[in-house]
Design an enzyme around this catalytic site. Structure first.
Site, short mmCIF file in Angstrom:
data_model
loop_
_atom_site.label_atom_id
_atom_site.label_comp_id
_atom_site.label_asym_id
_atom_site.label_seq_id
_atom_site.Cartn_x
_atom_site.Cartn_y
_atom_site.Cartn_z
N SER A 50 0.84 -1.20 0.00
CA SER A 50 0.00 0.00 0.00
C SER A 50 0.87 1.25 0.00
CB SER A 50 -0.92 0.01 1.22
OG SER A 50 -0.18 -0.20 2.41
N ASP A 88 5.33 -7.20 2.50
CA ASP A 88 4.58 -7.66 1.34
C ASP A 88 5.53 -8.09 0.23
OD1 ASP A 88 1.81 -7.79 1.48
OD2 ASP A 88 1.55 -5.63 1.21
N LYS A 117 4.16 -11.62 3.17
CA LYS A 117 2.74 -11.76 2.83
C LYS A 117 2.61 -11.78 1.30
CE LYS A 117 -0.40 -8.26 3.47
NZ LYS A 117 -0.84 -7.96 2.09
N GLU A 186 -9.24 -9.67 3.20
CA GLU A 186 -9.55 -8.26 2.92
C GLU A 186 -10.89 -8.15 2.21
OE1 GLU A 186 -6.42 -5.96 1.07
OE2 GLU A 186 -7.74 -4.23 0.77
O1 KIV Z 1 -0.51 -3.40 1.49
C1 KIV Z 1 -1.19 -3.32 2.52
O2 KIV Z 1 -1.14 -2.35 3.27
C2 KIV Z 1 -2.08 -4.43 2.82
C3 KIV Z 1 -3.14 -4.15 3.84
C4 KIV Z 1 -4.27 -3.46 3.17
C5 KIV Z 1 -3.58 -5.37 4.54
O3 KIV Z 1 -2.01 -5.48 2.25
#
Ligand code: KIV
Length: 265
Positions: A50, A88, A117, A186
């Site tokens: 994000s 991520d 993630k 989500e």
């Molecule tokens: O990238 C991010 O911040 C996310 C959240 C929305 C869970 O994956």
């Protein structure tokens, strides 16, 4: 038994699930905010892609590169001591198990993350199992997957009809079996998120997925009311009426722990 003061592991989160203690998570992209979150008692600091939107000003997460993720993960790593640092896997960094291993390895070795993630359904089970075999903890992200925005046709709630809800339940079970340590849901109907949370043994973190998950996550900018453009309807500004950012983050942690956020409606 109190949780250790540092650093939290997937085993600790598993214990929290079994004791029905809610897990409070937020995003951060640098050392300063990561430290504020850590000191407020946040359990997982996510360096989310994000950042493409809230830090870099893009419309989607797709332009975020591995170099961007490594830079921000390294920064955030310097701010945490107790919280688990999750990073991520950016767009196209896990197209097959070997590519994924190289990407995840960098996020742990060079970035300082302790869990990665990735977005994807059971098609990613071979990736999850490869990472898990090498000792890399994985959080599988289901429901609305922002990296798939062009395929999904926008940012919409997922799993609303019976067929897609059943498919998501199956995906969750397969990813757990493949070795995922956490699941993130989500924008999923609250009843579906609650069912999946009950069905899988691993901790489930929700965002826009109702109060029935084992934990909650939001984007930091959303709780501070500084998100560029439209803030998602499920988010809440915790800074409003408070004296500063540390107090807002503490209020968020408290609301997740006592179950007052998110509300059932
Ligand atoms: O990238 C991010 O911040 C996310 C959240 C929305 C869970 O994956």
């Amino acid at each position: 038994m109190p949780l250790p003061s540092k650093p939290l592991t997937v085993t600790d989160l598993q214990k929290m699930k079994s004791r029905a203690e809610r897990i409070a998570c937020l995003t951060a992209y640098d050392a300063g905010f990561a430290r504020v979150l850590d000191e407020a008692g946040i359990d997982i600091v996510l360096v989310g892609d994000s950042l493409g939107m809230v830090v870099q000003g893009h419309d989607t997460t797709i332009p975020v590169t591995m170099a961007d993720m490594l830079y921000h993960t390294r920064c955030a790593a310097r701010g945490v001591s107790r919280a688990m640092l999750m990073a991520d896997m950016p767009f196209l960094s896990y197209t097959d198990p070997e590519v994924a291993l190289s990407s995840a390895g960098k996020l742990l070795q060079e970035g300082g993350a302790s869990i990665v993630k990735l977005e994807g359904n059971s098609r990613q089970a071979d990736v999850v199992s490869r990472l898990s075999r090498e000792g890399i903890p994985v959080c599988a992200h289901l429901g609305l997957m922002p990296q798939f925005v062009h395929k999904l046709g926008g940012y919409r709630m997922q799993g609303k009809d019976q067929a897609s809800a059943d498919a998501m339940r199956k995906d969750a079970a397969l990813l757990a079996e493949a070795g995922a340590d956490l699941l993130l849901l989500e924008c999923v109907p609250a009843s579906l998120a609650e069912t999946i949370t009950r069905e899988v043994t691993l901790p489930v973190i929700g965002i826009g997925a109702g109060p029935g998950c084992d934990g909650q996550i939001l984007v930091l900018h959303d709780i501070l009311g500084i998100t560029p453009g439209r803030t998602p309807g499920f988010a809440k500004n915790f800074l409003a009426g408070r004296r500063g950012i540390p107090e807002a983050v503490q209020a968020y942690v408290q609301a997740v722990r006592d179950g007052s956020f998110p509300s059932a409606s």
